[in-house]
Design a protein around this motif. Structure first.
Motif, mmCIF file in Angstrom:
data_model
loop_
_atom_site.group_PDB
_atom_site.id
_atom_site.type_symbol
_atom_site.label_atom_id
_atom_site.label_comp_id
_atom_site.label_asym_id
_atom_site.label_seq_id
_atom_site.Cartn_x
_atom_site.Cartn_y
_atom_site.Cartn_z
ATOM 1 N N LEU A 112 -4.477 5.886 -11.544
ATOM 2 C CA LEU A 112 -5.680 5.152 -11.168
ATOM 3 C C LEU A 112 -5.957 5.267 -9.672
ATOM 4 C CD1 LEU A 112 -5.285 1.948 -13.380
ATOM 5 C CD2 LEU A 112 -7.176 3.583 -13.483
ATOM 6 N N ALA A 113 -4.896 5.324 -8.869
ATOM 7 C CA ALA A 113 -5.075 5.436 -7.423
ATOM 8 C C ALA A 113 -5.667 6.786 -7.032
ATOM 9 C CB ALA A 113 -3.739 5.227 -6.706
ATOM 10 N N ARG A 114 -5.533 7.788 -7.880
ATOM 11 C CA ARG A 114 -6.161 9.079 -7.607
ATOM 12 C C ARG A 114 -7.678 8.960 -7.695
ATOM 13 N NH1 ARG A 114 -3.121 13.710 -7.818
ATOM 14 N NH2 ARG A 114 -4.918 14.888 -8.571
ATOM 15 N N ARG A 115 -8.132 8.055 -8.520
ATOM 16 C CA ARG A 115 -9.570 7.857 -8.664
ATOM 17 C C ARG A 115 -10.138 6.951 -7.585
ATOM 18 N NH1 ARG A 115 -13.256 4.387 -10.394
ATOM 19 N NH2 ARG A 115 -15.171 5.362 -11.119
ATOM 20 N N SER A 116 -9.420 5.870 -7.270
ATOM 21 C CA SER A 116 -9.907 4.892 -6.288
ATOM 22 C C SER A 116 -8.809 4.628 -5.261
ATOM 23 C CB SER A 116 -10.323 3.597 -6.988
ATOM 24 O OG SER A 116 -11.378 3.826 -7.899
ATOM 25 N N GLY A 122 5.424 -6.250 -8.177
ATOM 26 C CA GLY A 122 5.437 -5.479 -6.947
ATOM 27 C C GLY A 122 5.331 -3.993 -7.221
ATOM 28 N N VAL A 123 5.434 -3.599 -8.507
ATOM 29 C CA VAL A 123 5.302 -2.193 -8.871
ATOM 30 C C VAL A 123 3.932 -1.666 -8.450
ATOM 31 C CG1 VAL A 123 4.454 -2.720 -11.201
ATOM 32 C CG2 VAL A 123 5.553 -0.532 -10.771
ATOM 33 N N GLU A 124 2.964 -2.550 -8.326
ATOM 34 C CA GLU A 124 1.601 -2.164 -7.965
ATOM 35 C C GLU A 124 1.348 -2.208 -6.461
ATOM 36 O OE1 GLU A 124 2.019 -6.383 -8.000
ATOM 37 O OE2 GLU A 124 2.449 -4.948 -9.596
ATOM 38 N N SER A 125 2.372 -2.458 -5.673
ATOM 39 C CA SER A 125 2.205 -2.715 -4.235
ATOM 40 C C SER A 125 1.469 -1.594 -3.505
ATOM 41 C CB SER A 125 3.569 -2.926 -3.578
ATOM 42 O OG SER A 125 4.263 -3.998 -4.164
ATOM 43 N N ALA A 126 1.874 -0.357 -3.728
ATOM 44 C CA ALA A 126 1.235 0.757 -3.025
ATOM 45 C C ALA A 126 -0.211 0.924 -3.459
ATOM 46 C CB ALA A 126 2.019 2.049 -3.271
ATOM 47 N N ALA A 127 -0.502 0.665 -4.747
ATOM 48 C CA ALA A 127 -1.884 0.780 -5.231
ATOM 49 C C ALA A 127 -2.771 -0.298 -4.616
ATOM 50 C CB ALA A 127 -1.920 0.681 -6.762
ATOM 51 N N ILE A 128 -2.242 -1.514 -4.480
ATOM 52 C CA ILE A 128 -3.016 -2.600 -3.886
ATOM 53 C C ILE A 128 -3.344 -2.280 -2.432
ATOM 54 C CG2 ILE A 128 -2.931 -5.021 -3.170
ATOM 55 C CD1 ILE A 128 -3.342 -4.778 -6.087
ATOM 56 N N ASP A 186 -2.877 9.814 2.732
ATOM 57 C CA ASP A 186 -3.002 10.684 1.566
ATOM 58 C C ASP A 186 -2.717 9.898 0.282
ATOM 59 O OD1 ASP A 186 -3.343 12.913 -0.014
ATOM 60 O OD2 ASP A 186 -1.369 13.770 0.405
ATOM 61 N N PRO A 187 -3.483 8.820 0.023
ATOM 62 C CA PRO A 187 -3.153 7.919 -1.089
ATOM 63 C C PRO A 187 -3.227 8.575 -2.464
ATOM 64 C CG PRO A 187 -5.333 7.432 -0.216
ATOM 65 C CD PRO A 187 -4.707 8.407 0.741
ATOM 66 N N GLU A 188 -4.074 9.606 -2.625
ATOM 67 C CA GLU A 188 -4.187 10.246 -3.941
ATOM 68 C C GLU A 188 -2.845 10.786 -4.422
ATOM 69 O OE1 GLU A 188 -6.025 10.839 -1.351
ATOM 70 O OE2 GLU A 188 -8.166 10.675 -1.852
ATOM 71 N N ARG A 189 -2.013 11.239 -3.493
ATOM 72 C CA ARG A 189 -0.684 11.746 -3.854
ATOM 73 C C ARG A 189 0.409 10.732 -3.554
ATOM 74 N NH1 ARG A 189 0.282 17.302 -1.005
ATOM 75 N NH2 ARG A 189 2.073 17.252 -2.417
#
Length: 468
Positions: free
Chosen positions: A80-84, A222-228, A235-238
């Motif tokens: 999902l982070a690759r999209r947004s 906290g598994v979602e921490s980097a996405a948040i 370079d968040p897509e990767r």
């Protein structure tokens, strides 16, 4: 928005999101991984072995199942982070897929989970402080310790996100290395008689797994921490996907080894009543109190570092929503350090209220109640994010994509949705009841904000719209 037409993946291309202020790319792969690990490995690994001990060693099976679920969620958020690739993550995904109301519910539920979780982490500090400085069972003194553990990291957050990343790396190293050493060394001292019964809950094995997993989910929040915090990641897509999976796998390894060691080192009847299970486990290895004192100090540092990261996340979600007009405007204001100061302050104040209200019966009861509420409020945005991925995949099935990639992404999203639903059920009626009340309490806020915007002639973000 359709999925990408390239053959490599079935995930949509990254697009700007409404929450996107100019990104402040301060987290590299190491800092982002440390943020994930630092937020996962905190109060959970130190407090939960005693909390789930009443269920018996069936909770070890629940830990394995939950580790698989956490890795699936990590893969989901990476896709999902690759999209947004913007700050807001679990708020942005449902909003882009289903519209403003879904985005608001996800943001409100996650924000609720954050400040409830922060309160629970602060309470988890008490048992280990008691090892260092005996508190004598004085609930007032214990509550003051919990409040100090809450407010010190909150104050540190005003220094800025760069300092948060640095603190996460240092605190993660300080706790991860000794925890792994304790887990590995402890396995050589395990006594099989200490494990106790497989299922001590009095209910079916499947029911015990679900109930203990609902408590153990707290250890993986906290598994979602980097996405948040994708807006602060380079370079968040990767990077987001890699950091999330690496941090989750490393945390799961520490959890499983550590929990097995604790169960095998501390007799079951003592573990059930333990306020500092890891300290008791180390005392069993060393045969004295110095080892327990050392691990208690590590636990306090670990939980404080975890609070440091969680407070940042608690401010980032409403910050993203407030920029879209879906949270009160003060949440969108940044302080000198680049941190949403009002979001930090509000979480600290609400966490304080929760601690005061739930501390009448002591830290054990307060911790359990708060943990189960976080399970419900945390799983709502997980469900909505998984549903958003399913939506984007379904909407883009007419595009040219590699079948294997589509099947992989569909499987990850569907299983993530199913696991989240199962964990909500395992939280129990009381937690779901309280969680629903917290969730529905946000609806008047949404109505008021939406009404004000409509009165000012501002257009709403339509279904799938990703522009401000």
């Amino acid at each position: 928005m359709s999925t990408t037409s390239t053959p490599e993946a079935a995930t949509p291309e990254p697009v700007p999101a409404a929450s996107g202020a100019r990104p402040r790319r301060t987290f590299g792969l190491a800092a982002a991984t440390a943020l994930v690990m630092g937020n996962i490995i905190g109060g959970g690994i130190f407090a939960l072995p005693a909390t789930v001990a009443p269920y018996g060693t069936v909770s070890l099976l629940a830990f394995v199942v939950l580790s698989v679920a956490a890795v699936l969620l990590a893969l989901l958020f990476g896709r999902l982070a690759r999209r947004s690739p913007v700050t807001g993550g679990l708020y942005v995904y449902p909003r882009d897929a289903f519209g403003e109301f879904s985005g608001f519910l996800s943001a409100w539920s996650y924000w609720t989970m954050c400040w409830v979780s922060i309160a629970a982490l602060a309470v988890a500090v008490v048992g280990y402080v008691d090892v260092l400085i005996p508190l004598g069972g004085d609930h007032t003194l214990e509550a003051l310790v919990a409040l100090a553990a809450l407010w010190l990291p909150a104050a540190a957050n005003f220094a800025g996100t760069r300092w948060v990343g640095a603190v996460q790396i240092v605190s993660t190293i300080l706790k991860f290395v000794p925890l792994l050493l304790v887990a590995v060394v402890g396995l050589f001292f395990v006594d099989a008689d200490n494990f106790g019964p497989f299922n001590a809950s009095g209910q079916s094995a499947t029911g015990a797994v679900a109930a203990s997993a609902a408590l153990l989910l707290y250890s993986f929040l906290g598994v979602e921490s980097a996405a948040i915090s994708a807006g602060e990641v380079r370079d968040p897509e990767r990077t987001v996907g890699r950091a999330t999976v690496l941090g989750t796998l490393a945390s799961a390894l520490v959890y499983i080894l550590g929990t097995v060691a604790v169960f095998g080192l501390v007799p079951h009847d003592e573990l059930v009543d333990s306020g500092a299970p890891f300290a008791d486990a180390v005392n069993a290895i060393t045969g004295g109190g110095w080892g327990g004192t050392a691990i208690a100090l590590v636990a306090v540092v670990s939980i404080t570092g975890c609070l440091n990261g969680w407070i940042l996340l608690a401010a980032q979600m409403p910050y993203a929503a407030a920029r879209d007009g879906l949270f009160p405007a003060p949440f969108a204001r940044l302080g000198k350090g680049g941190v949403p100061g009002f979001g930090v302050l509000s979480c600290a104040v609400l966490g304080t209220i929760l601690i005061v209200l739930n501390y009448k019966e002591g830290p054990d009861t307060a911790f359990r109640v708060l943990v189960l509420i976080t399970t419900f409020t945390g799983c709502v945005p997980y469900l909505l994010s998984a549903a958003a991925q399913l939506y984007w995949l379904a909407a883009g099935t007419r595009e040219r994509v590699r079948p294997a990639g589509l099947v992989r992404d569909l499987t990850v999203a569907a299983l993530s949705f199913a696991f989240s639903f199962w964990l909500i059920a395992g939280a129990g009626y009381a937690a779901v009841y309280q969680g629903v009340l917290f969730l529905f309490a946000g609806i008047p806020v949404y109505v008021w904000l939406r009404g004000r915007r409509a009165g000012a002639g501002e257009p709403a973000h339509e279904h799938g719209d990703t522009t401000p």
